[in-house]
Design an enzyme around this catalytic site. Sequence first.
Site, PDB file in Angstrom:
ATOM      1  N   HIS A   1      10.812  18.787   2.740  1.00 31.14           N
ATOM      2  CA  HIS A   1      10.659  19.864   1.742  1.00 31.14           C
ATOM      3  C   HIS A   1      10.003  21.124   2.312  1.00 31.14           C
ATOM      4  O   HIS A   1      10.076  22.189   1.696  1.00 31.14           O
ATOM      5  CB  HIS A   1       9.794  19.399   0.560  1.00 31.14           C
ATOM      6  CG  HIS A   1      10.422  18.331  -0.281  1.00 31.14           C
ATOM      7  ND1 HIS A   1      11.697  18.436  -0.782  1.00 31.14           N
ATOM      8  CD2 HIS A   1       9.936  17.133  -0.713  1.00 31.14           C
ATOM      9  CE1 HIS A   1      11.975  17.340  -1.486  1.00 31.14           C
ATOM     10  NE2 HIS A   1      10.930  16.536  -1.454  1.00 31.14           N
TER      11      HIS A   1
ATOM     12  N   ASP B   1      16.878  10.649   1.194  1.00 28.72           N
ATOM     13  CA  ASP B   1      15.692  10.651   0.325  1.00 28.72           C
ATOM     14  C   ASP B   1      16.164  11.024  -1.086  1.00 28.72           C
ATOM     15  O   ASP B   1      17.116  11.798  -1.243  1.00 28.72           O
ATOM     16  CB  ASP B   1      14.695  11.695   0.850  1.00 28.72           C
ATOM     17  CG  ASP B   1      13.364  11.667   0.118  1.00 28.72           C
ATOM     18  OD1 ASP B   1      12.396  11.095   0.654  1.00 28.72           O
ATOM     19  OD2 ASP B   1      13.291  12.224  -1.006  1.00 28.72           O
TER      20      ASP B   1
ATOM     21  N   HIS C   1      14.966  12.903  -3.185  1.00 28.42           N
ATOM     22  CA  HIS C   1      14.757  14.323  -3.478  1.00 28.42           C
ATOM     23  C   HIS C   1      15.606  15.191  -2.539  1.00 28.42           C
ATOM     24  O   HIS C   1      15.914  14.777  -1.420  1.00 28.42           O
ATOM     25  CB  HIS C   1      13.267  14.672  -3.322  1.00 28.42           C
ATOM     26  CG  HIS C   1      12.363  13.815  -4.159  1.00 28.42           C
ATOM     27  ND1 HIS C   1      11.655  12.744  -3.643  1.00 28.42           N
ATOM     28  CD2 HIS C   1      12.066  13.853  -5.490  1.00 28.42           C
ATOM     29  CE1 HIS C   1      10.955  12.163  -4.621  1.00 28.42           C
ATOM     30  NE2 HIS C   1      11.192  12.812  -5.744  1.00 28.42           N
TER      31      HIS C   1
ATOM     32  N   ASP D   1      12.770   6.374  -1.556  1.00 32.51           N
ATOM     33  CA  ASP D   1      12.471   6.609  -2.975  1.00 32.51           C
ATOM     34  C   ASP D   1      13.721   6.587  -3.861  1.00 32.51           C
ATOM     35  O   ASP D   1      13.623   6.863  -5.059  1.00 32.51           O
ATOM     36  CB  ASP D   1      11.666   7.906  -3.172  1.00 32.51           C
ATOM     37  CG  ASP D   1      12.100   9.030  -2.266  1.00 32.51           C
ATOM     38  OD1 ASP D   1      13.176   8.922  -1.659  1.00 32.51           O
ATOM     39  OD2 ASP D   1      11.367  10.035  -2.177  1.00 32.51           O
TER      40      ASP D   1
HETATM   41 ZN    ZN Z   1      11.474  12.002  -1.684  1.00 33.86          ZN
END
Ligand code: ZN
Length: 365
Positions: free
Chosen positions: A139, A176, A178, A264
């Site tokens: 990120h 991931d 996200h 995740d």
């Molecule tokens: Zn994540």
Amino acid sequence: MATGLVFHELYLWHDTGSAASVFTPGLTIEPDQHAENPATKRRLRSMLEVSGLREHLVALPPRAATEDEIGRFHTRGHIERVKALSAERGGDAGVMTPFGPGSFEIACLSAGGVISAVDAVLGGAVANAYALVRPPGHHAEADRGLGFCIFGNVAIAVMHARAVGGVGRVATVDWDVHHGNGTQAAFYADPEVLTLSIHQDRLFPLKGGGVEERGEGRGMEANINVPLPPGCGDAAYLHVFDKVVTPALRRFRPELLVVPCGFDASGVDPLGRMMVTSEGYRAMTGRMLELADELCGGRVVFVHEGGYAASHVPFCGLAVIETLSGIRTGVEDPWLPVMTRWGGTELQPHQADAVRRAGQAAGLE
Ligand code: ZN
């Protein structure tokens, strides 16, 4: 040839402090552990030890990435700010990225760990590698940390590989849960680096990650997003491999593959809403290995990102590293017979629609 493993005890000493999940404690939010704490990473490392797999892996000692290496992606202002706060009592690297004293050095060691893994694979010391690093990286943006990520570990290592490793075309496949926004941003105008992210639609960051983000300028078509609805299981993820990942990588022809590997998307992750099992992670890793063998001499590096379910991450991580190394330890995941009986884990029509939209936007059908 063996599989390399990057790990350092200091990765577990990066201190995200007190929080309730990701929220700052206060008079109405009782203090607790931060969601991104060392437990899942420590437990995966423990599992490698207890299962006996670690003794079959080649230990790759991480080194600290230099400020010049980090500066290939990040601004000097961001690096200096983190360094100064870390030398005192810590602070926040940007947004939702708390850290304590010494985290600058640990973040340099995390980015450098991925560089060590990439160098070992490119140099032929190992067949492939898993970098069990922390803090995570996907990120982080050029001028700020974001979502627990201080520096963009994968972006920095890919820039290193291209600058000094003799590698041209690199593809990243980020699973991931996200969006891999930071890695996407690092190479958005670069036609030589394909960034592909499979993620839960607008989970984090709350904006972006849509199919229309395809790159810019000469980098047009070198970014692919696969935003998925919540509730996707192994079948939906493998459908993404059939319809998007495999044709996209065959079209791009990378010389090196890097997988920002978050756990995740697990069916019991507290921050994601997917239903992937350890066998799903095993199957996706198998697909990546097949593609690496077909396209780039087997050269693939996995890099630990998110994953917050302490009871499940060790089994998902073991499945991935067993597959990379070709060794089965016989350890059984206690969640597997539970998750495989859950309803709705087959490919659902609206999930197939989402995958079709992503494939069409990427010009794959
Ligand atoms: Zn994540």
